[in-house]
Design a protein around this motif. Structure first.
Motif, PDB file in Angstrom:
ATOM      1  N   SER A 116      21.503 -17.490 -47.079  1.00 37.64           N
ATOM      2  CA  SER A 116      21.519 -18.637 -46.175  1.00 37.64           C
ATOM      3  C   SER A 116      21.886 -18.270 -44.749  1.00 37.64           C
ATOM      4  O   SER A 116      22.090 -19.163 -43.913  1.00 37.64           O
ATOM      5  CB  SER A 116      22.490 -19.698 -46.703  1.00 37.64           C
ATOM      6  N   TYR A 117      21.937 -16.983 -44.423  1.00 40.48           N
ATOM      7  CA  TYR A 117      22.291 -16.549 -43.074  1.00 40.48           C
ATOM      8  C   TYR A 117      21.101 -15.881 -42.405  1.00 40.48           C
ATOM      9  O   TYR A 117      20.374 -15.098 -43.019  1.00 40.48           O
ATOM     10  CB  TYR A 117      23.480 -15.588 -43.116  1.00 40.48           C
ATOM     11  N   ARG A 118      20.920 -16.174 -41.136  1.00 38.06           N
ATOM     12  CA  ARG A 118      19.788 -15.617 -40.405  1.00 38.06           C
ATOM     13  C   ARG A 118      19.762 -14.098 -40.451  1.00 38.06           C
ATOM     14  O   ARG A 118      18.695 -13.481 -40.577  1.00 38.06           O
ATOM     15  CB  ARG A 118      19.824 -16.087 -38.948  1.00 38.06           C
ATOM     16  N   ASP A 119      20.922 -13.473 -40.382  1.00 41.74           N
ATOM     17  CA  ASP A 119      20.987 -12.003 -40.344  1.00 41.74           C
ATOM     18  C   ASP A 119      20.496 -11.351 -41.629  1.00 41.74           C
ATOM     19  O   ASP A 119      20.244 -10.152 -41.652  1.00 41.74           O
ATOM     20  CB  ASP A 119      22.422 -11.548 -40.064  1.00 41.74           C
ATOM     21  N   GLU A 120      20.366 -12.126 -42.692  1.00 37.33           N
ATOM     22  CA  GLU A 120      19.911 -11.573 -43.964  1.00 37.33           C
ATOM     23  C   GLU A 120      18.394 -11.428 -44.029  1.00 37.33           C
ATOM     24  O   GLU A 120      17.888 -10.819 -44.968  1.00 37.33           O
ATOM     25  CB  GLU A 120      20.384 -12.479 -45.108  1.00 37.33           C
ATOM     26  N   TYR A 121      17.707 -11.970 -43.041  1.00 39.23           N
ATOM     27  CA  TYR A 121      16.254 -12.004 -43.073  1.00 39.23           C
ATOM     28  C   TYR A 121      15.659 -10.980 -42.121  1.00 39.23           C
ATOM     29  O   TYR A 121      16.117 -10.805 -40.992  1.00 39.23           O
ATOM     30  CB  TYR A 121      15.760 -13.419 -42.769  1.00 39.23           C
ATOM     31  N   ASN A 122      14.603 -10.326 -42.591  1.00 40.83           N
ATOM     32  CA  ASN A 122      13.992  -9.235 -41.850  1.00 40.83           C
ATOM     33  C   ASN A 122      12.731  -9.656 -41.088  1.00 40.83           C
ATOM     34  O   ASN A 122      12.380  -9.023 -40.104  1.00 40.83           O
ATOM     35  CB  ASN A 122      13.623  -8.109 -42.811  1.00 40.83           C
ATOM     36  N   TYR A 123      12.056 -10.673 -41.589  1.00 38.63           N
ATOM     37  CA  TYR A 123      10.781 -11.073 -41.002  1.00 38.63           C
ATOM     38  C   TYR A 123      10.757 -12.584 -40.795  1.00 38.63           C
ATOM     39  O   TYR A 123      11.272 -13.333 -41.639  1.00 38.63           O
ATOM     40  CB  TYR A 123       9.608 -10.654 -41.903  1.00 38.63           C
ATOM     41  N   TRP A 124      10.095 -13.009 -39.706  1.00 36.75           N
ATOM     42  CA  TRP A 124      10.037 -14.420 -39.345  1.00 36.75           C
ATOM     43  C   TRP A 124       8.618 -14.812 -38.968  1.00 36.75           C
ATOM     44  O   TRP A 124       7.879 -14.015 -38.393  1.00 36.75           O
ATOM     45  CB  TRP A 124      10.961 -14.695 -38.153  1.00 36.75           C
ATOM     46  N   GLY A 125       8.286 -16.057 -39.309  1.00 37.07           N
ATOM     47  CA  GLY A 125       7.027 -16.607 -38.848  1.00 37.07           C
ATOM     48  C   GLY A 125       7.159 -17.162 -37.438  1.00 37.07           C
ATOM     49  O   GLY A 125       8.236 -17.117 -36.841  1.00 37.07           O
ATOM     50  N   GLN A 126       6.072 -17.715 -36.942  1.00 38.21           N
ATOM     51  CA  GLN A 126       6.048 -18.219 -35.576  1.00 38.21           C
ATOM     52  C   GLN A 126       6.557 -19.656 -35.476  1.00 38.21           C
ATOM     53  O   GLN A 126       6.819 -20.147 -34.381  1.00 38.21           O
ATOM     54  CB  GLN A 126       4.628 -18.128 -34.998  1.00 38.21           C
ATOM     55  N   GLY A 127       6.690 -20.318 -36.610  1.00 35.22           N
ATOM     56  CA  GLY A 127       7.221 -21.673 -36.629  1.00 35.22           C
ATOM     57  C   GLY A 127       6.144 -22.739 -36.620  1.00 35.22           C
ATOM     58  O   GLY A 127       5.030 -22.520 -36.133  1.00 35.22           O
ATOM     59  N   THR A 128       6.490 -23.892 -37.170  1.00 37.31           N
ATOM     60  CA  THR A 128       5.598 -25.040 -37.163  1.00 37.31           C
ATOM     61  C   THR A 128       6.420 -26.282 -36.785  1.00 37.31           C
ATOM     62  O   THR A 128       7.531 -26.469 -37.287  1.00 37.31           O
ATOM     63  CB  THR A 128       4.886 -25.215 -38.510  1.00 37.31           C
ATOM     64  N   GLN A 129       5.872 -27.103 -35.913  1.00 38.40           N
ATOM     65  CA  GLN A 129       6.614 -28.250 -35.395  1.00 38.40           C
ATOM     66  C   GLN A 129       6.554 -29.416 -36.377  1.00 38.40           C
ATOM     67  O   GLN A 129       5.471 -29.785 -36.850  1.00 38.40           O
ATOM     68  CB  GLN A 129       6.028 -28.692 -34.049  1.00 38.40           C
ATOM     69  N   VAL A 130       7.712 -29.993 -36.640  1.00 37.07           N
ATOM     70  CA  VAL A 130       7.828 -31.225 -37.422  1.00 37.07           C
ATOM     71  C   VAL A 130       8.479 -32.270 -36.539  1.00 37.07           C
ATOM     72  O   VAL A 130       9.577 -32.049 -36.011  1.00 37.07           O
ATOM     73  CB  VAL A 130       8.652 -31.002 -38.702  1.00 37.07           C
ATOM     74  N   THR A 131       7.808 -33.389 -36.376  1.00 39.46           N
ATOM     75  CA  THR A 131       8.338 -34.484 -35.571  1.00 39.46           C
ATOM     76  C   THR A 131       8.372 -35.747 -36.415  1.00 39.46           C
ATOM     77  O   THR A 131       7.344 -36.138 -36.986  1.00 39.46           O
ATOM     78  CB  THR A 131       7.489 -34.712 -34.317  1.00 39.46           C
ATOM     79  N   VAL A 132       9.551 -36.359 -36.489  1.00 36.65           N
ATOM     80  CA  VAL A 132       9.732 -37.571 -37.282  1.00 36.65           C
ATOM     81  C   VAL A 132      10.064 -38.709 -36.335  1.00 36.65           C
ATOM     82  O   VAL A 132      11.079 -38.664 -35.631  1.00 36.65           O
ATOM     83  CB  VAL A 132      10.837 -37.395 -38.326  1.00 36.65           C
TER      84      VAL A 132
END
Length: 124
Positions: free
Chosen positions: A106-122
Motif C-alpha cells: 500500500s506504499y508508493r515506494d513499493e511499486y516499480n512501474y507506473w501507468g500514465q493515469g486516467t482521469q475520473v471526474t464525479v
C-alpha cells in the motif's frame, strides 16, 4: 520492464459506477503485485487498492472499502478497479502500478512501474 496503460476513466454523476482497466505488457505479469493509486489536484498521490500476484489477496484504503473492488486476469495481463457509488471526492487521476514482488503493498515506494493515469471526474 513492464509498461502499464490505464483506460476506463471519464465523467460520471455521483452514485454512478466506472470500471478502470490497466493493461500490462510483458510475460511476467503474473509475478507482480498490482495497485491502484489516485491523485487529486493539489494533493499527494494516495493508495486506493492493491492485489497480490494471484488475485487471492486484496487490500483497500478505508475511504473506498465496500465501494471499490480490485481484481486481475493474469491470462489477459490486466488489472481492474470496479468503482461503485462514486462520490465527488473520488475525483482524481487514477494510476495503475506494478510491484516486482508477489505480495500486495500500500506504499508508493513499493511499486516499480507506473501507468500514465486516467482521469475520473464525479459530478454532484
Amino acid at each position: 520492464q513492464v509498461q502499464l496503460v490505464e483506460s476506463g476513466g471519464g465523467l460520471v454523476q455521483a452514485g454512478g459506477s466506472l470500471r478502470l482497466s490497466c493493461a500490462a505488457s510483458g510475460r511476467t505479469f503474473r509475478n507482480y503485485a498490482m495497485g491502484w493509486f489516485r491523485q487529486a489536484p493539489g494533493k499527494e498521490r494516495e493508495f486506493v487498492a492493491t492485489i497480490n500476484y494471484s488475485g487471492g489477496s486484496t487490500s483497500y484504503a478505508d475511504f473506498v472499502k465496500g465501494r471499490f473492488t480490485i481484481s486481475r486476469d493474469n491470462a489477459k495481463n490486466t488489472v481492474y478497479l470496479q468503482m461503485n457509488n462514486l462520490k465527488p471526492e473520488d475525483t482524481a487521476v487514477y494510476y495503475c502500478a506494478a510491484a516486482n514482488r508477489f505480495y500486495r503493498g500500500s506504499y508508493r515506494d513499493e511499486y516499480n512501474y507506473w501507468g500514465q493515469g486516467t482521469q475520473v471526474t464525479v459530478s454532484s
